[in-house]
Every structure is written in C-alpha cells, then in structure tokens.
Write an enzyme that holds these catalytic residues in place. Structure first.
Site, mmCIF file in Angstrom:
data_model
loop_
_atom_site.group_PDB
_atom_site.id
_atom_site.type_symbol
_atom_site.label_atom_id
_atom_site.label_comp_id
_atom_site.label_asym_id
_atom_site.label_seq_id
_atom_site.Cartn_x
_atom_site.Cartn_y
_atom_site.Cartn_z
ATOM 1 C CB ALA A 50 6.911 -2.133 13.044
ATOM 2 C CB THR A 62 1.526 -6.720 7.404
ATOM 3 O OG1 THR A 62 0.550 -7.400 8.196
ATOM 4 C CG2 THR A 62 2.299 -5.768 8.292
ATOM 5 C CE LYS A 118 -8.215 -8.241 0.527
ATOM 6 N NZ LYS A 118 -6.916 -7.688 0.475
ATOM 7 C CD GLU A 126 -15.274 0.795 4.057
ATOM 8 O OE1 GLU A 126 -16.186 1.223 4.778
ATOM 9 O OE2 GLU A 126 -15.437 -0.108 3.207
ATOM 10 C CB ALA A 132 -8.806 0.330 -2.136
ATOM 11 C CG LEU A 174 -14.322 2.029 -3.855
ATOM 12 C CD1 LEU A 174 -14.798 0.944 -4.819
ATOM 13 C CD2 LEU A 174 -14.743 3.400 -4.356
ATOM 14 N N GLY A 185 2.067 -2.068 -8.233
ATOM 15 C CA GLY A 185 1.485 -2.090 -6.884
ATOM 16 C C GLY A 185 0.010 -2.414 -6.862
ATOM 17 C CG ASP A 234 -7.179 -10.296 -2.400
ATOM 18 O OD1 ASP A 234 -6.932 -10.264 -1.180
ATOM 19 O OD2 ASP A 234 -7.423 -9.283 -3.080
ATOM 20 C CE LYS A 264 -10.030 -7.349 -2.116
ATOM 21 N NZ LYS A 264 -9.595 -6.801 -3.375
#
Ligand code: ADP
Ligand code: ASP
Ligand code: MG
Length: 814
Positions: free
Chosen positions: A503, A553, A577, A604, A609, A611, A662, A676, A680
């Site tokens: 989707a 997403t 996240k 994870e 990413a 890791l 990206g 961001d 994290k």
C-alpha cells in the site's frame, strides 16, 4: 462392471461434457453412469421456486435462462439433425416446470412434495441430454429413469431408501439390460405411490453408491472438480494435497463434518460390500485421486484430514438444578429428535451443570423454543436457565483412524489455534477417537483450517503473510529483497514468506496468493483510488494466520493503527518511529498487546537502521544488566551531512544531496531539527527500562526556529540558504579546535539531550565515516570500556535488511 458418477460441474458446459465422453470411451467394461444436474441447476431451481412462492414473477425469466442453458449445450454438441427432438424434450420439460411454478405462484403454497417434483427436473434434463449426446459417439447407450429403480418412503426432500425393494428392482432391470453404458440421473427417486422424491442435497453420490452396491460393481468412481478428497477443502487451504488412501470410516467422518466432495450417506451401501470408492477429477483425469477402501494404507499418518461445517448455532442449557438429576439429557434429545432436529455435536461438563449442543443455524430458533418449552417448569423454578443461543459459529473436525494410538494430537490442535488467537467455544471427542471437533467463530474458519493444516501436514514449513505499508525507497527495497530470497528462505529456514499486500498513501493492492515475483507496482497503480474498505480492514477481513504488518511509512495515522492490528494477533514490524517515541503509555500498551495476543511487535530499524542496537539493549536488560550511560551518533543523515560538509560546498547544497540520496527522512527538517535523533535516544532509554517522555529530552537546536517552521520543504530550502554563513562559522571553529562537527545524543543520570558538538580527535566518534552510526553503552557490566555498536546507520538497503531480519525473527518464533 463399474459405476461412474459425474457431479454438476462436470456437466456444466459443452467442454466438460466432452471430457465425460472421453472418460466413458476409455472404459472397456459395462458402465452405469450417474449424473447430477448441470452446473448450478438445482440451486437455480430452488431459487425459482422461492421466487414463485414469494410472488415474484422473475421466476419466468429465470426459467427461460435455465431452458436456454440446456439448449445451448445441445446445440454445441449435437448435429443439427439430432437437435430438434432434444430441444423439444428440453422445452416440454421446461413447460411442465413452468406449470408447476405457476401453481406455486398462484396458490402461494409450496409443499416439500412440490419442491421435490420441481428440483427433480435438473437430473431428468441432464441425464437425458447426456444420453443423446453420448449416443452420437458411443454404441449401446441407454437412458433409465432413476425414479423407476430407487424406491423410498414419502419423506420428501430427504427420502429414506427402501433397500430391499430397490435392490430387487435394480437386479431385475439389469438382468435384461443389454446396454454397455446406462445413463441415469442421480438424486431422484420415487415413493410407494410413484411420486417423485429426492435423497437430500448432494444426493447423486448416494444414488451412485446404491447402484454400485446393488450391482456388485467392481468400483464406484465419483468424478468431480477436484483431484480427490483433500486433507482440507482445497478452496480454502491452498497448501492442501489429495489423500491417496483413506478408510471408509475416516471418509465418513470427514464428509459428515463438511467435506462436501462426498455426500455422507454414500459410503454406507458400498462399505457393506467392500466396494472401493475412487474420487477423480473430470478436469484432470490423469491425476491419481483418492481411494476410499478398507485397505490399511497410510497407517503412519495419524491425522487424515480436517473439515468443517458452517452455519452452526450452539445451544447451552445450564443450571444448578441439573446436577445429579436423571433424564435431563433424555428430555433434551427427545424433543429435538421428535422434531427432526439433528444434533451435530454434544458436550457436557463433568459437573453436569451444563450441556451444550450444536445444531444447524436454520434449526436454532425452533430448537430454542422447543427446549425452553420442555423445561418450562424448571425454568420457572429457577433450577435451569433459559437456553443460551450463540450464532455465527462453525464446527471444525480433525479426523484420523490412528488418533487413538497417538498422544499430543489435541495439544497440537489447540496450541495451533491458541497461537493464532482463535477462541474455542466447545470441544468434543468421539468415543471412537477417530475425530476431535471443536466449535469456533465462523470468521475464523479459514485461518483455523490453514493453521491446523500447517501444524499437522506442513509442520516443517511456516507461512508468513506479509502486508507492507509504504512502498517508497525502503519499502521497495524490502519487497525486492523478500522476493529474491523467497526460495532460499523456504529451503534454509523453512519459511514461506508471502507478501500478500502492498500500500502507498492512496491505494492498496492485495493478492491472497502472494505477489510472487509479479510486477506489484503495476498492480498497485491499477487499483481504484477510492476504496471503501481500508487497508487495515481488508487485512483483518482476510484473517490469515501468521500475518505481519510492516510499516515503512513515517506516518502518524499508520502508527496509530498498531494497537488494533495487535489485538487481531497481527504482528507489527515498524520502521516508523512514531509509535515507540510518542506517548509512553501507548508504547507500553503496544508491548502489552503483543504479549496478550501472541503477536510480535518489532522495531529494530527505529534506531540505527539495520544495526542490532535495540536487540542488544533488550538482551542486556533481560539478562539483568542496567544501562547507566549512552553516548551516540544516531543520525546517519546528520553524520553524512557533517562529514560531507568539510569545505567548498554550501551547507544547503549538502542537505539537498543527502535528501536526494535517500539518507534523510522524507522531510529533512525532522533530521535537522534533531527531532529524529531525540526520538531514537528516547526509544533506547525506554528499552533500557526507564519510562521517559519526548519532552524530557533536551534538544539544543542547531537551526533557527523560523526555518523549521517553513510552510513546505521547498520553503525550508530557501530559508536555510540564509544559514549557510552560520554553518560556515561553526565549521571554521571546529577546525580551529582540531575537532569535527557531530550531532550527538547522550543519556546519563536521568538526563538526556541531543545537539551539535565539537568532537576532538581522540574521541571514538571523531572518525565516524559517511552515514555511519555509533552507540556506546555503559552498563553495570560494561563500566570501563563501553559496549560499542558501529556501522551503516542509514540507507534504503540496510534499513530494508533490518526490517527483513525482524520479519524472519517472527517466522522463527514458535
Ligand atoms: P460435485 O458437484 O462434483 O458433486 P461438490 O461441489 O459436491 O461437487 O464437491 C466438490 C467440492 O467439495 C470441491 O470443489 C471442494 O470445494 C469441496 N470440498 C470440501 N472439502 C473438501 C475436501 N476435503 N477435499 C476435496 N474437496 C472438498
Ligand atoms: N443436483 C443435486 C444437488 O445439487 C444433487 C447432486 O448434485 O448431488 O444437490
Ligand atoms: Mg456433490
């Protein structure tokens, strides 16, 4: 001699009738060929009758269609010269039918007797038509009206056969019957006064068995549209395979519990004479099929098959007044038997204070009234409660002769259902131990059949049904990685990972059989934009076992869907996240729901990413360690930006480059604002077992507020151009201090912060390259030297492989 029976689908078209002729021509011996009505003719006749009874004149037009259907077959298969008489036969049958339907219409009365008269036309037409067609190519073909051979009582629509009379009539007819091929309609019969009766829906199989037994046939062949009796209905369980050999008793149990491929009463007449039944596929005559016989083949298999009956209601009679009182069950069963209500299953708790019976839904209202009436005195005295009725249920039965000598079957059965969050309403095991049956909700049937089939027949291969939301850079990579590795996963990990749905923000595409290596982009873009059913509802409606929803997403609405998905036992793998970094209670609730509904919630890729950072924290904590301090560079994008920003190019140009390659979030402000990174570190702290909210993370902003609040990403780029000078100064200062600019997240003594720092040469973060991430954990066990995890922390490929690993982890869980 042999008796061959062809089902409705085998007579549905000219093409399938040609296949029947090929099968007949292949036989050397004398044959009796028993046929069902063509295609869905019996269903149509039932519908026409109901229309007429309901004063709906549409029955006339529908009858014309039925006539036309038969005429079309006749025209396609007969030479013109032979057509006239056959068309006349069809028309005169349809005229007779019309008169009967008119009578129902005008009298507004429909007796079972009239019903039988009407539906008998299906088999009368198909058998006569087949005889005319077969006579063109085969010598010595004869039609015989089954009503002249099978005698029954007058229980219309479900007549009981008088075997003495029937067997004698068949024997005397056969004595003078010279035909090599005798064609007869199944299902139909007649009573003592020669009125038409029928043997119950699906009864053509039974007619064929009656003939086979009476004629001492060598074999009874049931030709249908599937290649045998499967371990589970192949229309619902794609992995199911035909059973090569099965005993009469097992076949009887399976058919009794809904394996429609053979009508349950069929087995009895042939069993007594030990005539084997073969189930064959008209559309694949070379397929082996199934042999039902007394032979003991397949002894090593404990479970032969799983079947189910839909439209079941459960009636529970309960009350303390039932304990120790004789005759309660007798009165209960008696009233139902006297009113011809069949009990499909019974369970009684050993305390005797409740008894549960399953009946067909159509009987439940009647049964409820009858039972309440029988026990009205006890109910009035509050010894027994009013009967409790539950609808929309199904019975599922697991069948096998060898079950009694094997332990653990019910354990496997119930844990497969439990793992998939399928609630069991009642359980029964036959005293013969050939079957265990249980009652479940109808909407769980397909899922239950599939997971039980997997548990007993494909224990070594686990199927994961994956639904992906978000098919951009990372999502696209994930799909291609999964597609490429599908065969390997089957071989190496016994995992069949099927992507069922994809989707984007506007539309979704679902293919229940999996996308395989298909071009999903085209399928997705061909979907209607406005679909009334949401992606989540469509996923829930499919109700597949081992479903996994993968959120690729960065969308809040999608993140808010996890709780509902988990409640349906759908596992969630999130790259997004938002869920883990929003309200602490939501994060906790998701973990709780995952546990409660036996689903997984894995994320994870939320930090670093691909890791293994989150897994490491989880392992430390679950083994009793405590995290005291975290130092980390957690933004691959910011690290990339500051590593690239060494000299020459403008800061704004580099941000743009990071986005186009990206390495940033779709909206780079999420990275540049530090939001961001704050999310994290928040997630890591939470994983360390410390409840903390986003607001508690100190964010030392590196960009002026105005640029972050720009109306669009484009406006933002224009605004940060004005900041180029500011960053140039920062870079200069860093160089002067022999340092590098790094965006660092830290946690110590209950305080967490994120911000840009000058990192000196001797610091382990100084040489962090490209878009790498690094995390140092100081714990009770790692006090002097921290546990360090370092590696590529951004990029579509590594993020996709992190998601891949989470998906596989779900597959490997029991
Ligand atoms: P026919 O018209 O040939 O009598 P039916 O429709 O009565 O055919 O029976 C065949 C159908 O039985 C199959 O198409 C399949 O959907 C259904 N079925 C249910 N359970 C089973 C099973 N265990 N094995 C094979 N077929 C099954
Ligand atoms: N034509 C009948 C039915 O559809 C009997 C059969 O096909 O077995 O029920
Ligand atoms: Mg059938």
């Amino acid at each position: 001699m042999k008796v061959l029976k062809f089902g409705g689908s085998s007579l549905a078209s000219a093409t399938s009738i040609k296949l029947i002729l090929d099968i007949i021509k292949n036989e050397q011996q004398k044959l009796w060929v028993v046929v069902s009505a063509s295609g869905k003719t019996t269903d149509n006749l039932v519908r026409l009758t109901q229309l007429a009874h309901a004063k709906d004149e549409n029955y006339k037009a529908d009858l014309k269609l039925l006539e036309q259907h038969h005429i079309t077959i006749c025209k396609e298969l007969l030479p013109i010269a032979a057509q006239t008489s056959v068309i006349a036969m069809i028309k005169s049958s349809c005229n007779a039918l019309e008169q009967l339907l008119d009578a129902v219409y005008w009298l507004e009365d429909l007796s079972p007797k009239t019903q039988d008269k009407i539906i008998s036309f299906g088999e009368l037409l198909s058998a006569q038509l087949l005889e005319k067609i077969a006579s063109q190519e085969i010598e010595s073909v004869k039609y015989k009206d089954s009503r002249e051979l099978i005698s029954t009582n007058s229980q219309f629509t479900y007549a009981k056969v008088n075997f003495d009379k029937t067997n004698a009539t068949i024997a005397s007819f056969q004595k003078q019957n010279q035909a090599k091929v005798t064609i007869l309609g199944g299902f139909i019969s007649s009573n003592e006064t020669n009125e038409t009766t029928t043997l119950g829906r699906g009864g053509s199989d039974y007619s064929a068995a009656i003939y086979a037994a009476a004629l001492d046939a060598e074999v009874l062949e049931i030709w249908t549209d599937v290649s045998g009796l499967y371990a589970a209905n192949p229309k619902l369980v794609k992995q199911a395979k035909p059973i090569a050999n099965i005993s009469y008793e097992e076949a009887m149990e399976l058919s009794h519990f809904g394996a429609k491929v053979i009508y349950p009463p069929t087995i009895k007449p042939v069993l007594e004479k030990e005539i084997p039944i073969k189930i064959k596929n008209t559309f694949d005559a070379n397929a082996e099929g199934t042999i039902i016989s007394n032979s003991s083949n397949g002894k090593h298999q404990t479970i032969k098959g799983i079947s189910h009956i839909e439209d079941i209601s459960l009636l529970t009679l309960e009350g303390l007044g039932m304990i120790g009182i004789h005759g309660i069950s007798k009165r209960l069963f008696e009233v139902l038997a006297n009113n011809h209500i069949n009990i499909v299953m019974i369970t009684q708790a050993s305390s005797e204070h409740s008894i549960c019976i399953a009946v067909a839904k159509e009987n439940s209202k009647n049964a409820e009234q009858l039972i309440n009436n029988v026990f009205k005195n006890e109910i009035a005295e509050h010894l027994i409660q009013h009967i409790i009725v539950e609808n929309d249920l199904a019975i599922l039965a697991v069948v096998g002769d060898q079950m009694k000598s094997h332990q653990g079957i019910s354990g496997t059965l119930f844990s497969a259902l439990g793992r998939n969050n399928i609630n069991i309403r009642a359980i029964a095991q036959g005293a013969s131990e050939k079957n265990i049956s249980c009652v479940i909700k109808s909407n769980n049937v397909k899922k239950a059949l599939n997971c039980i089939h997997a548990a007993f027949f494909e224990a070594h291969i686990k199927e994961l049904n994956v639904f992906i939301a978000g098919v951009g850079n990372v999502g696209g990579k994930l799909i291609s990685q999964l597609q490429q590795q599908q065969e390997y996963l089957k071989e190496a990990l016994n995992l069949n990972v099927k992507i069922i749905g994809v989707a984007n923000s506007k539309q979704y595409y679902i293919n229940e059989n999996g996308l395989g290596n298909s071009d999903w982009q085209i399928n997705l873009s061909n979907q209607m934009r406005s679909n009334n059913v949401s992606y989540y509802d469509a996923i829930a409606a499919l109700n597949k076992q081992n479903s996994v929803f993968v959120d690729v997403t960065a969308n809040e609405v999608v993140a808010n869907s996890y709780a509902d998905l988990l409640r349906k036992s759908i596992s969630v793998v999130a790259c997004n996240k938002i869920a883990c970094s929003s309200d602490y209670n939501y994060y906790k609730e998701l973990k709780y729901l995952a546990k409660k509904f036996k689903a997984s919630f894995l994320y994870e890729t939320n930090v670093g990413a691909g890791l293994p950072i989150i897994k490491t924290v989880q392992n430390l904590i679950s083994s009793g360690d405590q995290i005291t301090e975290i130092q980390a560079v957690l933004s691959g994008s910011l690290n990339f930006i500051f590593n690239e920003y060494t000299n020459g190019e403008l800061f704004s140009t580099i941000v743009k480059k990071a986005q186009s390659e990206g390495y940033t979030e779709p909206d780079p402000r999420i990275d540049l604002s530090g939001k961001d990174v704050a999310r994290k570190i928040l997630i890591l702290i939470r994983e360390a077992g410390i409840p903390i909210e986003f607001e508690a993370i100190k964010n030392n902003p590196m960009l002026p507020k105005g640029s972050l609040e720009a109306a669009s990403v484009n406006d933002f780029y224009n605004l940060i151009k004005a900041e180029n000078e500011h960053f140039k100064q920062l870079l200069l200062e860093a160089k002067n201090q022999d340092s590098k600019l790094k965006y660092v997240a830290s946690y110590k003594d209950g305080i967490a912060s994120v911000g840009l720092q000058f990192i000196p040469k001797e610091h382990p973060f100084y040489n962090l390259e490209g878009k790498d991430n690094i995390v140092s954990f100081y714990t009770n066990r790692y006090q002097e030297q921290p546990l360090i995890i370092k590696g590529a922390g951004a990029g579509a490929d590594v993020t996709a492989s992190g998601l891949f690993a989470d998906i596989i982890q779900i597959g490997s869980a029991s």
